[in-house]
Each structure stands twice: as C-alpha cells, then as structure tokens.
Design a protein around this motif. Structure first.
Motif, PDB file in Angstrom:
ATOM      1  N   THR A  82       0.852  -1.192   0.000  1.00 37.20           N
ATOM      2  CA  THR A  82       0.000   0.000   0.000  1.00 37.20           C
ATOM      3  C   THR A  82       0.889   1.244   0.000  1.00 37.20           C
ATOM      4  O   THR A  82       1.726   1.409   0.882  1.00 37.20           O
ATOM      5  CB  THR A  82      -0.919   0.040   1.218  1.00 37.20           C
TER       6      THR A  82
ATOM      7  N   PRO B 204      -4.123   7.071  -0.690  1.00 42.94           N
ATOM      8  CA  PRO B 204      -3.442   5.778  -0.530  1.00 42.94           C
ATOM      9  C   PRO B 204      -4.007   4.761  -1.522  1.00 42.94           C
ATOM     10  O   PRO B 204      -5.205   4.751  -1.806  1.00 42.94           O
ATOM     11  CB  PRO B 204      -3.763   5.395   0.917  1.00 42.94           C
TER      12      PRO B 204
ATOM     13  N   LYS C 148      -3.371   0.561  -3.373  1.00 42.53           N
ATOM     14  CA  LYS C 148      -2.649  -0.705  -3.452  1.00 42.53           C
ATOM     15  C   LYS C 148      -1.860  -0.748  -4.755  1.00 42.53           C
ATOM     16  O   LYS C 148      -2.327  -0.271  -5.790  1.00 42.53           O
ATOM     17  CB  LYS C 148      -3.613  -1.886  -3.372  1.00 42.53           C
TER      18      LYS C 148
ATOM     19  N   GLU D  14      -8.437  -2.932  -6.027  1.00 42.51           N
ATOM     20  CA  GLU D  14      -8.589  -3.480  -4.665  1.00 42.51           C
ATOM     21  C   GLU D  14      -9.199  -4.857  -4.718  1.00 42.51           C
ATOM     22  O   GLU D  14     -10.080  -5.133  -5.529  1.00 42.51           O
ATOM     23  CB  GLU D  14      -9.460  -2.539  -3.845  1.00 42.51           C
TER      24      GLU D  14
END
Length: 342
Positions: A191, A276, A278, A342
């Motif tokens: 992340t 933020p 992934k 995600e």
C-alpha cells in the motif's frame, strides 16, 4: 699465454668501463602511465583506494592468481596495507601514506624477494569530459646492482611501464562492468501511503522522456528550495499515459510535501494529492537505463498472479536515493509502484 693475458685485460677494461658507465647513470627513476577511464572520478578513486579490489585488476596478481595475499586491519585510506607472497611475484608489501579524496593517493611499496628495495607509488585522478584521467606512477632510488640489472633489461620504464598500462586497462574494464551491474526485485503487493506533492506536467515522445525529465525535475526542486518548502520524501515521476504504439507519454515530475501548498500562478508548478492505493512494488538497484527491465518484471508479476491494473491511476517511479551522493549508477535505487484494483 699472451692471448689469454690480452683477453683478461680486455675483460678487465670492459668491467671497469661498464662499472663507470653504471656509476654515472641516474640514481633516481620515475615511471608513469596515464589513461582516461570512462567512470566518475569518485568511483575510480574508491576502487583504487581499497586494496581488497586490487586482485580484480592488478597486472601482477593476474600473473600468479594463487599468490598468498594478506591484508592489514585497514584496507583503504591512510594506514591501509596489504602484502603478497608467491613463486612468481616474490614477496613484498604496500601501505597507503596519504590520500586526498578524490584527487590523489600516495603509497609506499617494499620488495623483500627476489631483491630488497622500496619505492614511492603515486596516483592522481582528474575529472575530464570523458570520465577520469588516471595517472599511476612509481619513483625511487636505485643502488649499483639495480642500475646494472636495469641496464641489461632496458631500464625501469621498460620493465614497469607495460605492467602499469595493463593495470590501467584492467582497471577500466572492471569499472565498466561495475557501472553496469543492476538487480530487479519484485517486492509484491503493498500500500502506497499517498500524500500531497508539487509537480509539473508535459507530454512528449517516449524517446524524449529522459531529456524532458532532466529539464523538468530541477524546476520542481528549485521551486521547493526557493520557497523554503520541506520535502516529505524523495522525488518521483507519475506516468499518466504511456503509449508505446504511438511513441507518446504524458508524465509529471514531482516532489512530496507534508501539506497542501498554494503555488504561484505563473510558476508552472502545481499541487497534487494522491490517495493511498494498493500497488505492485518493484525495486531496481542500478542505472536508470535498466528501468524497462524493472517495469517488465512488475507487469509480469501482475500477470502471473492475476492482478488487474487500476484504471485512471498514474503509476509511480520513486528515485529513492540521490545520484549526486551515489556516483556509481550501480548504487542508484528506484522504486516502481503500479496501481492495482482493490
């Protein structure tokens, strides 16, 4: 009998004449060789300054790779030393007496076998447009026996010079290999923390990317410095679009900041914000010219693990250390973040 006497007399005259000739020769000698090596001066200096690297390029150790080498408590810098012992190389040692990084090194070499002698070794390193001009030299004094031996062997320059030429050639080859070393490691899914950043953006042909980046990144850095803005990490690039088929790329050069900054309207610098996300992280250690291998490895990882890229999010290329502080490109670290769903 008279013939023998004449022969002995001629021999005596020859010996006396040769002795007079040897005695009148210079007691001191200096041997130097110079070569331009295509590497940054600090990289060349560091290699020469560490005796642990000498086996990789020494012209003498090449002649007897199995010679016994021993090292002192220090292997680089003032007080560093190493010694050798072998059937071909004989026996001797070397110690570093003075260093002025990255300009010069002075050393002292002592031979024990096959004869005893001492000489001063000196190195100079001068930055030039092609890399570094390296001069390697030896100077010392010769006793009568050494002068006699050199008279039969063509002199010190003929004896030592070719070895120095070979050593500088090998040093260049080793450094070229060092500069090209790189590794790629796919760290896996992580992340990225996101955050505010200052940036400028442009579009160009892919083959113009490096030159455009070299032009744009300093402008962001200068804006940060001029306005006393604290960076919150290392510079990075954002790739908004990378179209190989059409040789086109849209990208931004950026530096992270701790909070939102209102930039001057005419500065060409803007403020952005990354949430933020992934991503598949891949780390390249080595010259930026190997970035394609790192990107390919990241995408290969995604394919193997059935990971799908996040549409509409830019991929990041973070320059994790400062090339100005790491003169050897093999030490540069780049972190790549490819956004995934995600």
């Amino acid at each position: 009998m008279k013939t023998l006497k004449y022969l002995l007399l001629l021999l005596l005259i020859f010996v006396i004449g040769f002795s007079i000739y040897i005695a009148t020769q210079e007691n001191s000698y200096t041997v130097t060789r110079t070569k331009v090596i295509k590497a940054p001066v600090q990289v060349v200096y560091t290699k020469v300054n560490d005796y642990m690297t000498w086996p990789t390029w020494s012209p003498w150790i090449e002649q007897e790779p199995d010679a016994t080498l021993t090292y002192g408590e220090k292997t680089s810098g003032v007080g560093a030393s190493y010694a050798w012992k072998g059937e071909v190389l004989g026996e001797g040692s070397m110690e570093t007496l003075e260093e002025k990084s990255p300009d010069s090194i002075k050393q002292r070499i002592k031979f024990i076998k096959p004869w005893e002698s001492e000489s001063d070794i000196f190195w100079t390193f001068v930055p030039v447009s092609e890399g570094t001009e390296v001069t390697w030299g030896m100077k010392g004094e010769m006793n009568f026996m050494m002068k006699a031996a050199m008279a039969f062997n063509g002199g010190m320059d003929k004896q030592i010079g070719p070895d120095y030429e070979r050593g500088l050639f090998k040093l260049d080859s080793v450094l070229q290999a060092d500069l090209k070393k790189y590794s790629v490691n796919v760290n896996g899914v992580t992340t990225h923390g996101g955050g505010y950043y200052l940036y400028n953006t442009t579009s160009c042909k892919i083959d113009e990317l490096a030159s455009k980046m070299a032009e744009m990144m300093p402008k962001v850095g200068m804006y940060v410095e001029k306005n006393n803005i604290t960076m919150a990490g290392m510079p990075f690039s954002l790739y908004h679009q990378y179209d190989e088929a059409n040789n086109a790329v849209i990208f931004s050069c950026a530096v992270p900041v701790a909070e939102k900054v209102i930039t001057d309207a005419n500065s060409g610098i803007q403020t952005g914000m990354l949430q933020p996300f992934k991503a598949v992280k891949t780390t390249l250690k080595g010259n930026y010219e190997n970035l394609k291998a790192a990107w390919d490895a990241g995408y290969k990882y995604m394919e193997t693990n059935n990971l799908e890229g996040a549409i509409g999010m830019p991929a990041l290329e973070v320059y994790a250390n400062d090339p100005g502080k790491f003169p050897n490109p093999a030490d540069w670290i780049t972190e790549i973040y490819i956004p995934i769903k995600e």
